[in-house]
Design a protein around this motif. Structure first.
Motif, mmCIF file in Angstrom:
data_model
loop_
_atom_site.group_PDB
_atom_site.id
_atom_site.type_symbol
_atom_site.label_atom_id
_atom_site.label_comp_id
_atom_site.label_asym_id
_atom_site.label_seq_id
_atom_site.Cartn_x
_atom_site.Cartn_y
_atom_site.Cartn_z
ATOM 1 N N ILE A 94 1.163 -1.344 -0.408
ATOM 2 C CA ILE A 94 -0.043 -0.463 0.052
ATOM 3 C C ILE A 94 0.925 0.820 -0.059
ATOM 4 N N PRO A 95 1.697 0.834 0.386
ATOM 5 C CA PRO A 95 2.468 2.770 0.446
ATOM 6 C C PRO A 95 3.047 2.810 -0.407
ATOM 7 N N GLU A 96 2.930 2.193 -1.869
ATOM 8 C CA GLU A 96 3.842 2.512 -3.014
ATOM 9 C C GLU A 96 2.536 2.365 -3.875
ATOM 10 N N ILE A 97 1.694 2.597 -3.279
ATOM 11 C CA ILE A 97 0.381 3.206 -4.374
ATOM 12 C C ILE A 97 -0.351 4.633 -4.229
ATOM 13 N N GLU A 98 -0.134 5.089 -5.474
ATOM 14 C CA GLU A 98 -0.648 6.860 -5.386
ATOM 15 C C GLU A 98 -2.040 6.788 -4.370
ATOM 16 N N PRO A 99 -1.809 7.762 -3.517
ATOM 17 C CA PRO A 99 -2.872 7.958 -2.703
ATOM 18 C C PRO A 99 -4.299 7.891 -2.801
ATOM 19 N N GLN A 100 -4.823 8.089 -4.126
ATOM 20 C CA GLN A 100 -6.320 8.254 -4.366
ATOM 21 C C GLN A 100 -6.911 6.497 -5.600
#
Length: 166
Positions: A94-100
């Protein structure tokens, strides 16, 4: 120069039916920070998509050489090995995914699960709000199991419950 413990897969030396599975098997032996090198006579981009589909975004894909005769790709394991991780687990880093896109991706992966299917959320904080959102959207059709609860990483296995026999 190759070191003694470097994992280089010369794809052309393998039987065609064993090539992709060999890459996946070697990848599954890696711990965080370790890598393998794929040496092939063409761009193995289909392996990238298969690995992404099989394991989630827990690796980096770096071209060391791009043809025209040989391609060398360094595949590095980025996410720490998750407690109780299985070779067939999809892990969403999850930390590697764009926030939106984070919650939408989790919901999409869940909706694609067949009864009995699972995936792991790997996150740098407790994603408990996702639990409540999943419950509001789908009801009591999943399980939420903490594999690791901080302080640095939270790993949660989400499973779609098997369909009840009526």
């Amino acid at each position: 120069m190759q070191t003694a413990n470097e994992k280089i897969i010369n794809v052309q030396e393998l039987e065609p039916r064993l090539r992709h599975q060999t890459i996946f098997d070697v990848f599954n032996t890696l711990v965080e920070g370790e890598h393998l090198v794929i040496h092939n006579n063409h761009d193995p981009m289909p392996v990238y998509y298969q690995l992404m589909n099989l394991r989630g975004n827990i690796f980096s894909w770096e071209y060391l050489q791009k043809g025209p005769e040989w391609w060398d790709i360094k595949v590095t394991r980025q996410v720490p090995v998750v407690p109780t991780e299985r070779q067939d687990d999809v892990i969403l880093n999850i930390p590697e995914i764009e926030p939106q896109q984070k919650h939408a991706l989790i919901f999409k992966v869940f909706e694609m699960l067949k009864p009995g299917g699972t995936f792991i959320i790997h996150n740098n904080h407790d994603p408990r709000p996702v639990y409540h959102q999943l419950q509001a959207m789908h009801g009591d059709v999943f399980t939420w199991e903490y594999l690791q609860q901080g302080p640095q990483w939270w790993d949660i296995r989400i499973s779609r419950k098997s369909e009840e026999v009526k």
